[in-house]
Design an enzyme around this catalytic site. Sequence first.
Site, PDB file in Angstrom:
ATOM      1  N   HIS A  75      63.147  -3.122   5.166  1.00 50.90           N
ATOM      2  CA  HIS A  75      63.626  -3.461   6.511  1.00 50.90           C
ATOM      3  C   HIS A  75      64.427  -2.321   7.138  1.00 50.90           C
ATOM      4  CE1 HIS A  75      62.023  -7.454   6.341  1.00 50.90           C
ATOM      5  NE2 HIS A  75      62.667  -7.723   5.213  1.00 50.90           N
ATOM      6  N   GLU A 210      59.164 -15.273  -2.860  1.00 51.88           N
ATOM      7  CA  GLU A 210      59.543 -15.521  -1.464  1.00 51.88           C
ATOM      8  C   GLU A 210      58.608 -16.480  -0.742  1.00 51.88           C
ATOM      9  OE1 GLU A 210      61.538 -11.969   0.495  1.00 51.88           O
ATOM     10  OE2 GLU A 210      59.874 -10.977  -0.536  1.00 51.88           O
ATOM     11  N   ASP A 236      62.992 -15.825   3.431  1.00 48.62           N
ATOM     12  CA  ASP A 236      61.531 -15.885   3.441  1.00 48.62           C
ATOM     13  C   ASP A 236      61.029 -17.137   2.742  1.00 48.62           C
ATOM     14  OD1 ASP A 236      60.116 -13.453   4.640  1.00 48.62           O
ATOM     15  OD2 ASP A 236      61.692 -12.499   3.475  1.00 48.62           O
TER      16      ASP A 236
END
Length: 312
Positions: A75, A210, A236
């Site tokens: 990210h 996730e 997630d």
Amino acid sequence: MARTVIFTVGLLLLGYANELVAQTAPQNGPRLNRLIEMMEAKTPAFGMFSQNINAHSGATVADSSLDFVIIDLEHSPYDVTRLENYLLGMVNKREILKTMSLQPRVVPLARIPASGREPVDHQIKQVLDVGAMGVVVPHVDTAEQALAVVRACRFPQKRDAEDYEPQGKRGVGYRRAARYWGLAPEEYAARADVWPLDPQGELVVWVMIETEEAVKNCREIAKTPGIGGLFVGPSDLAFSLGVDKGSPQFEQALAAIVSASKESGVPCGLLTNAADVNKRVKQGFQFLAVGLDNGLPFDVQSALPKPGPSED
């Protein structure tokens, strides 16, 4: 030009400090990866994600009371030169000379941007080649994907090796990583293997659970040779389940992951907050990331509740 000179001088100084330690440290001394020692002792480990990927942030994190840091390339922009600068910033030559040990206090792991559903070989190779002591791979949904991650982390083994399988696929180009670890290239090649498949290995492989599919397959994922930890991405996971974090369905998923962890003997962890640390450690989570590097207290562990023992 000036940045190139500074970077070169930094590498030379790091190499000089490493050589001084190598002259006095035993060839087969203590582990370099302190996180593995904690996992083997079943001691809870605390860390964080770092998205401020520069040398100054690396130095600050390395001087903290954390046990590990996950340098987040998922990210944030995927730039291996930024990762390399961060890792160099984590080097504290005064601490190395004081302790006469190459073992970093805070273990650096790199989270790659590719998920388990994608080819991961090239990204894993690049982050390990600059010195990361482990990888975190997001969205690993099946045992087949977990196996591909392990193979990407391993060099091909000698044919008479007891742990020849699963066969490694990592390309040989480890001089920068060996220099960063403070080892001769051939020693790095021997020690840069995945724990616990290789009990003497110094690399940690955490795969992220996730999705609903990953929860269904978490037992098989945990049993994959070379997997060193199951790491829950709670946001997630909640999105995948279609529920809120903390809902009964979410907690049932966490319980299933902890159960798979205990059954396989592979530790599990998750991203959480300080208020839930005691709860999650008692539940059976052994490593916990407590946030990002954008507002955590400097002495993180002193700010956290003291965890009790894990449930058996």
